[in-house]
Design a protein around this motif. Structure first.
Motif, PDB file in Angstrom:
ATOM      1  N   MET A 441      17.347  -0.370  17.715  1.00  0.00           N
ATOM      2  CA  MET A 441      17.959  -1.542  18.195  1.00  0.00           C
ATOM      3  C   MET A 441      17.793  -1.555  19.774  1.00  0.00           C
ATOM      4  O   MET A 441      17.338  -3.019  20.042  1.00  0.00           O
ATOM      5  CB  MET A 441      19.529  -1.337  17.952  1.00  0.00           C
ATOM      6  CG  MET A 441      20.149  -2.662  18.049  1.00  0.00           C
ATOM      7  SD  MET A 441      22.008  -2.413  17.468  1.00  0.00           S
ATOM      8  CE  MET A 441      21.580  -2.729  15.838  1.00  0.00           C
ATOM      9  N   PHE A 442      17.643  -0.462  20.469  1.00  0.00           N
ATOM     10  CA  PHE A 442      17.795  -0.812  21.685  1.00  0.00           C
ATOM     11  C   PHE A 442      16.160  -1.403  21.969  1.00  0.00           C
ATOM     12  O   PHE A 442      16.017  -2.349  22.951  1.00  0.00           O
ATOM     13  CB  PHE A 442      17.624   0.427  22.468  1.00  0.00           C
ATOM     14  CG  PHE A 442      17.320   0.616  23.976  1.00  0.00           C
ATOM     15  CD1 PHE A 442      17.908   0.136  24.920  1.00  0.00           C
ATOM     16  CD2 PHE A 442      16.158   1.156  24.048  1.00  0.00           C
ATOM     17  CE1 PHE A 442      17.601   0.089  26.181  1.00  0.00           C
ATOM     18  CE2 PHE A 442      15.687   1.245  25.505  1.00  0.00           C
ATOM     19  CZ  PHE A 442      16.343   0.608  26.552  1.00  0.00           C
ATOM     20  N   GLU A 448      13.077  -8.405  22.678  1.00  0.00           N
ATOM     21  CA  GLU A 448      13.548  -9.697  22.609  1.00  0.00           C
ATOM     22  C   GLU A 448      13.929 -10.157  24.098  1.00  0.00           C
ATOM     23  O   GLU A 448      13.709 -11.512  24.458  1.00  0.00           O
ATOM     24  CB  GLU A 448      15.137  -9.865  21.901  1.00  0.00           C
ATOM     25  CG  GLU A 448      15.672 -11.034  21.853  1.00  0.00           C
ATOM     26  CD  GLU A 448      14.966 -12.116  20.749  1.00  0.00           C
ATOM     27  OE1 GLU A 448      15.177 -13.192  20.741  1.00  0.00           O
ATOM     28  OE2 GLU A 448      13.648 -11.622  20.285  1.00  0.00           O
ATOM     29  N   LEU A 449      14.632  -9.220  24.944  1.00  0.00           N
ATOM     30  CA  LEU A 449      14.804  -9.841  26.223  1.00  0.00           C
ATOM     31  C   LEU A 449      13.394 -10.053  27.153  1.00  0.00           C
ATOM     32  O   LEU A 449      13.154 -11.211  27.775  1.00  0.00           O
ATOM     33  CB  LEU A 449      15.236  -8.584  27.313  1.00  0.00           C
ATOM     34  CG  LEU A 449      16.795  -8.442  26.939  1.00  0.00           C
ATOM     35  CD1 LEU A 449      17.354  -7.198  27.507  1.00  0.00           C
ATOM     36  CD2 LEU A 449      17.727  -9.524  27.741  1.00  0.00           C
ATOM     37  N   GLU A 455       9.679 -16.670  27.779  1.00  0.00           N
ATOM     38  CA  GLU A 455       9.619 -18.155  27.583  1.00  0.00           C
ATOM     39  C   GLU A 455      10.196 -18.920  28.657  1.00  0.00           C
ATOM     40  O   GLU A 455       9.858 -20.030  28.735  1.00  0.00           O
ATOM     41  CB  GLU A 455      10.807 -18.014  26.548  1.00  0.00           C
ATOM     42  CG  GLU A 455      10.444 -19.204  25.534  1.00  0.00           C
ATOM     43  CD  GLU A 455      11.436 -19.196  23.999  1.00  0.00           C
ATOM     44  OE1 GLU A 455      12.371 -19.721  23.920  1.00  0.00           O
ATOM     45  OE2 GLU A 455      10.982 -18.164  23.143  1.00  0.00           O
ATOM     46  N   LEU A 456      11.371 -18.285  29.460  1.00  0.00           N
ATOM     47  CA  LEU A 456      11.911 -18.856  30.654  1.00  0.00           C
ATOM     48  C   LEU A 456      10.951 -19.264  31.575  1.00  0.00           C
ATOM     49  O   LEU A 456      10.897 -20.397  32.074  1.00  0.00           O
ATOM     50  CB  LEU A 456      13.002 -17.832  30.940  1.00  0.00           C
ATOM     51  CG  LEU A 456      14.339 -18.432  31.689  1.00  0.00           C
ATOM     52  CD1 LEU A 456      14.879 -19.584  30.847  1.00  0.00           C
ATOM     53  CD2 LEU A 456      15.049 -17.481  32.140  1.00  0.00           C
TER      54      LEU A 456
END
Length: 481
Positions: A441-442, A448-449, A455-456
């Motif tokens: 999960m980490f 994802e981050l 994307e930003l």
């Protein structure tokens, strides 16, 4: 049983391999400018097939390896694309013996990943694996493909377990849990019905892989085993290790009786790990020490003294690891019987070394190139798991080896159920039950981050471009009026 000590006195028995010599490739045929990993893990960090050379590289934040077409030697561009999907250091890489574009890697991030390299090599960084395999609770240090089945992969982790993966379904189908410490090496017999392992618990084991049953076990107190290799169909194992007096040793064992080694021999007093390589076609054994520059080679026979010393290839440059070209990638016209790809870390260099049998004739040398294991699998994953064993599908190197492989590697498609509320996947955010799930999960959140940040940044750039275009339009419009 008495242990036979080998004699180093030269015996002038006839052998067609007595004059085999090592030939280093010219500088333009070496691979230069490669940031070879500085990791001290005892692996080769290099994998080779007839299309590509893959090498684990030094990288910040995560693990990566580089894949170069074999024909593309010379100096490498510093921005050459890498395979960089792992979140921890890559510890081992191995090409699939039947699909030459498929490579598996394992890492400190507890995962095993399977990648498909495009024809001609990478054009951009590759982060998406064909398969991501999670099942180990600690880092994964070793991977091995099954020698005759197309979709079976073995992985050994620092959780002391070996997992057998069926890549047709993308899941582990068996766990071998008989080791009490870190597994140091794995080796299969010719048809893949037996697995030999060496372990930090000083035990040598012969295991039936499908059932996980230990058939033979040796407590190696005098000869501390590091690496083990099956000697083809000879029903023998060869191990490299260290004696009670810390000298490097090799030992020969009967696979059906590991109570005592058949032969034990001291090699030298150096400290680097001895890597054994066995060529079943020529019955030649190569020994290369980590940090050494030399490669010794021997001939294995069925009669005493069993191991016959032939010669030594010497080089001043120390080797970190060695990749080996499969038989069908060798130059038969030059009487090449083996080819190493040597990693020279200090120079950032991969140096091909060809082992050549000197022959005057230009014709194909039938006696040094018997029928050899080819690129066609003998069984599917499900056939092997059901209990079937088959010898490798053999091929001749005489008529050229490039018979196109009609097989296509198909990764299983796993259905992903989602339940999205306000952009958050609720099923993906179930609280973790184990340490392994927590790690997964980490790493997923880290991914994802990273994706959102990229994307930003892309959107920021696009906004700036649009603002500039708008200003240009404003400046141009009064003149048009």
């Amino acid at each position: 049983m008495t242990v036979t000590k080998m004699s180093w006195r030269p015996t002038y028995r006839s052998s067609k391999f007595r004059n085999v010599y090592g030939k280093v490739a010219n500088r333009e045929h070496c691979f230069d400018g490669i940031p070879i990993t500085k990791n001290v893990h005892d692996n080769h960090f290099c994998a080779v097939n007839s299309k590509f050379v893959a090498v684990v590289t030094e990288s910040a934040g995560g693990g990566s390896f580089i894949v170069i077409p074999v024909s593309q030697s010379g100096r490498l561009d510093s921005h050459y694309p890498k395979v960089c999907g792992h979140q921890g250091n890559v510890l081992d890489i191995k090409w699939n013996p039947f699909f030459e574009n498929i490579i598996a890697s394992c890492s400190e991030d507890t995962s095993v990943r399977v990648w498909e390299i495009p024809e001609g090599g990478l054009r951009r960084h590759m982060t998406e694996a064909v398969l991501e395999l999670y099942g180990h609770s600690r880092r994964v240090g070793l991977i091995e493909w099954h020698p005759t089945s197309s979709g079976i992969l073995f992985s050994a982790g620092y959780d002391y377990k070996i997992l057998i993966w069926n890549l047709e379904i993308g899941d582990p189908v068996k766990m071998i849990d008989c080791h009490t410490d870190v597994i140091l090496s794995m080796s299969f017999n010719t048809d893949g019905s037996l697995l030999a392992t060496s372990c930090k618990d000083k035990k040598l084991r012969v295991i039936e892989p499908r059932s996980g049953r230990v058939l033979q076990q040796a407590n190696c107190k005098n000869h501390r085993v590091n690496r083990v290799v099956f000697l083809g169909n000879m029903k023998r194992l060869l191990t490299t290790g260290v004696s009670r007096w810390n000298t490097r040793q090799i030992a020969l064992w009967d696979q059906e009786d590991l109570s005592m080694p058949t032969v034990e021999e001291d090699i030298d007093g150096l400290s680097g790990l001895l890597f054994p390589f066995y060529d079943a076609d020529t019955h030649m054994l190569y020994l290369a020490g980590k940090g050494d520059g030399n490669i010794r080679y021997f001939e294995i026979t069925t009669e005493k003294p069993y191991i016959q010393y032939l010669m030594e290839f010497r080089s001043p440059a120390p080797q970190k690891g060695l990749g080996v070209m499969p038989k069908h990638g060798l130059d038969v016209a030059a009487c090449e019987v083996y080819r190493f790809y040597k990693l020279v870390t200090l120079k950032g260099l991969i140096e091909p070394i060809s082992m050549i049998v000197p022959r005057r004739s230009d014709t194909y040398q039938e006696d040094i190139y018997p029928m050899t294991a080819g690129t066609q699998p003998a069984l599917s994953a499900s056939e092997w798991l059901s209990g079937i064993d088959r010898d490798p599908v053999l091929m001749s190197l005489k008529d050229g080896y490039h018979r196109p492989n009609q097989l296509v590697f198909k990764a299983p498609v796993k259905e992903k159920k989602t339940m999205v509320v306000n952009g958050i996947d609720l099923l993906e955010n179930v609280p973790p039950r184990t340490e392994n799930e927590l790690l997964r999960m980490f790493f997923r959140q880290q991914d994802e981050l990273r994706r959102l940040k990229e994307e930003l940044t892309t959107k920021d750039v696009r906004i700036r471009q649009l603002e500039l275009e708008l200003n240009n339009l404003k400046n141009v419009s009064p003149n048009n009026v």
